[in-house]
Design a protein around this motif. Structure first.
Motif, PDB file in Angstrom:
ATOM      1  N   LYS A   1       0.794  -1.381   0.033  1.00  0.00           N
ATOM      2  CA  LYS A   1      -0.097  -0.002  -0.189  1.00  0.00           C
ATOM      3  C   LYS A   1       0.722   1.317  -0.021  1.00  0.00           C
ATOM      4  O   LYS A   1       0.726   2.262  -0.450  1.00  0.00           O
ATOM      5  N   HIS A   2       2.175   1.322   0.603  1.00  0.00           N
ATOM      6  CA  HIS A   2       2.953   2.377   0.693  1.00  0.00           C
ATOM      7  C   HIS A   2       3.670   2.430  -0.505  1.00  0.00           C
ATOM      8  O   HIS A   2       3.801   3.864  -0.916  1.00  0.00           O
ATOM      9  N   ILE A   3       3.917   1.546  -1.250  1.00  0.00           N
ATOM     10  CA  ILE A   3       4.341   1.772  -2.653  1.00  0.00           C
ATOM     11  C   ILE A   3       3.587   2.091  -3.728  1.00  0.00           C
ATOM     12  O   ILE A   3       3.930   2.824  -4.796  1.00  0.00           O
ATOM     13  N   ILE A   4       2.513   1.450  -3.853  1.00  0.00           N
ATOM     14  CA  ILE A   4       1.671   1.596  -5.040  1.00  0.00           C
ATOM     15  C   ILE A   4       0.881   3.036  -5.154  1.00  0.00           C
ATOM     16  O   ILE A   4       0.176   3.445  -4.133  1.00  0.00           O
ATOM     17  N   ALA A   5       0.631   3.583  -6.306  1.00  0.00           N
ATOM     18  CA  ALA A   5      -0.089   4.910  -6.197  1.00  0.00           C
ATOM     19  C   ALA A   5      -0.938   4.735  -7.212  1.00  0.00           C
ATOM     20  O   ALA A   5      -1.054   4.145  -8.133  1.00  0.00           O
ATOM     21  N   PRO A   6      -2.213   5.725  -7.138  1.00  0.00           N
ATOM     22  CA  PRO A   6      -3.440   5.800  -8.233  1.00  0.00           C
ATOM     23  C   PRO A   6      -2.767   6.508  -9.294  1.00  0.00           C
ATOM     24  O   PRO A   6      -1.889   7.496  -9.556  1.00  0.00           O
ATOM     25  N   TYR A   7      -2.903   5.848 -10.698  1.00  0.00           N
ATOM     26  CA  TYR A   7      -2.551   6.042 -11.767  1.00  0.00           C
ATOM     27  C   TYR A   7      -2.949   7.535 -12.142  1.00  0.00           C
ATOM     28  O   TYR A   7      -2.099   8.410 -12.880  1.00  0.00           O
ATOM     29  N   GLN A   8      -4.241   7.838 -12.006  1.00  0.00           N
ATOM     30  CA  GLN A   8      -4.767   9.059 -12.219  1.00  0.00           C
ATOM     31  C   GLN A   8      -3.949  10.495 -11.554  1.00  0.00           C
ATOM     32  O   GLN A   8      -4.077  11.392 -12.224  1.00  0.00           O
ATOM     33  N   ILE A   9      -3.508   9.996 -10.409  1.00  0.00           N
ATOM     34  CA  ILE A   9      -2.803  10.971  -9.590  1.00  0.00           C
ATOM     35  C   ILE A   9      -1.430  11.102  -9.984  1.00  0.00           C
ATOM     36  O   ILE A   9      -0.684  11.880 -10.012  1.00  0.00           O
ATOM     37  N   SER A  10      -0.617   9.991 -10.173  1.00  0.00           N
ATOM     38  CA  SER A  10       0.748  10.005 -10.131  1.00  0.00           C
ATOM     39  C   SER A  10       1.037   8.935 -11.312  1.00  0.00           C
ATOM     40  O   SER A  10       1.708   7.704 -11.144  1.00  0.00           O
ATOM     41  N   PRO A  11       0.770   9.323 -12.807  1.00  0.00           N
ATOM     42  CA  PRO A  11       1.244   8.493 -13.867  1.00  0.00           C
ATOM     43  C   PRO A  11       2.748   8.166 -14.081  1.00  0.00           C
ATOM     44  O   PRO A  11       2.861   6.946 -14.564  1.00  0.00           O
ATOM     45  N   GLY A  12       3.425   8.819 -13.435  1.00  0.00           N
ATOM     46  CA  GLY A  12       5.028   8.579 -13.666  1.00  0.00           C
ATOM     47  C   GLY A  12       5.364   7.878 -12.313  1.00  0.00           C
ATOM     48  O   GLY A  12       6.820   7.516 -12.381  1.00  0.00           O
ATOM     49  N   ALA A  13       4.541   7.334 -11.481  1.00  0.00           N
ATOM     50  CA  ALA A  13       5.080   6.504 -10.526  1.00  0.00           C
ATOM     51  C   ALA A  13       5.751   5.128 -10.964  1.00  0.00           C
ATOM     52  O   ALA A  13       4.989   4.668 -12.049  1.00  0.00           O
ATOM     53  N   LYS A  14       6.529   4.645 -10.256  1.00  0.00           N
ATOM     54  CA  LYS A  14       6.808   3.227 -10.628  1.00  0.00           C
ATOM     55  C   LYS A  14       5.927   2.045 -10.454  1.00  0.00           C
ATOM     56  O   LYS A  14       5.728   1.146 -11.625  1.00  0.00           O
TER      57      LYS A  14
END
Length: 238
Positions: free
Chosen positions: A16-29
């Motif tokens: 949960k700490h690593i994964i991010a919503p794509y709509q908010i952070s499309p550049g996240a790993k």
């Protein structure tokens, strides 16, 4: 690597700490994207939209699906997108069309061609006229990692388009960036999800409901075990 390890150890807190919503952070790993509804058509459409968004930025991305039907639908759609308003020569084998530039995957071991099941390649030539190579009448040329192969029509029977690959068939391959359709209609456990994310070197976008992703991470294989066909009954001999 941290996300893969979190899945392997069923560490939902770290995941949960690593994964991010794509709509908010499309550049996240590591990201996840949830369509407005979770119908299979919406999942496919979301994957296609993200693929197209990255393709416009000249960022190649590989799609993975849990179902063979999903692969077929997306492969046909992306082939149409790539060849839209362009005149390419094609060859059709077993109700499947191959065009120069198509990514492909070989579906079985072929000792004669030195190809193993899951070999990834790209169609580099489609022959409009008869082409005989090593006394074999070939219809296309495919560039695999082990070198270029000239394929006859019979050779092409196990060949499939690979814009989208079934997770099971793609084992052993590695890509920089991937999209994984985590289909809520398909029974998926943490080992399936671990296999899927192991294909990525740089980034992962998962198309699904986050609660389903969480459930998959926490699941055990016995939670999602399935029987194919009739159960085998073992009886004591008289």
């Amino acid at each position: 690597n941290q996300f893969r390890h979190a899945i392997y150890s069923r560490d939902i807190k770290t995941a949960k700490h690593i994964i991010a919503p794509y709509q908010i952070s499309p550049g996240a790993k590591v990201t996840w994207y949830e369509p407005q509804n979770l119908t299979i058509q919406s999942l496919y459409k979301a994957a296609l939209n993200i693929w197209y968004d990255k393709h416009k930025k000249n960022k190649p991305v590989q799609i993975f699906s849990s179902s063979q039907r999903g692969c077929q639908v997306i492969n046909q759609e992306l082939q149409l997108i790539r060849t839209y308003k362009k005149n390419y020569t094609s060859k059709e084998v077993n109700n499947q069309k191959f065009i120069k530039g198509d990514p492909v995957i070989y579906g079985k071991n072929n000792n004669e061609l030195d190809l193993s099941s899951g070999s990834i390649g790209e169609v580099s030539e489609v022959f409009t006229e008869k082409r005989v190579v090593n006394f074999r009448e070939c219809i296309i040329k495919v560039d695999f990692e082990r070198g270029s192969k000239y394929l006859t029509e019979e050779d092409c029977l196990p060949l499939e388009l690979a814009y989208c690959i079934n997770v099971i068939k793609g084992q052993g391959s590695v890509f920089n960036d991937i999209i994984v359709i985590v289909d809520t209609n398909y029974k998926i456990d943490h080992s399936w999800l671990y296999t899927a994310v192991s294909f990525a070197k740089k980034s992962i976008v998962m198309i699904s409901n986050f609660e389903f992703i969480e459930k998959s991470i926490l699941s055990h294989q016995s939670d999602t075990g399935r029987h194919i066909g009739k159960k085998i009954e073992i009886k004591k001999a008289q």
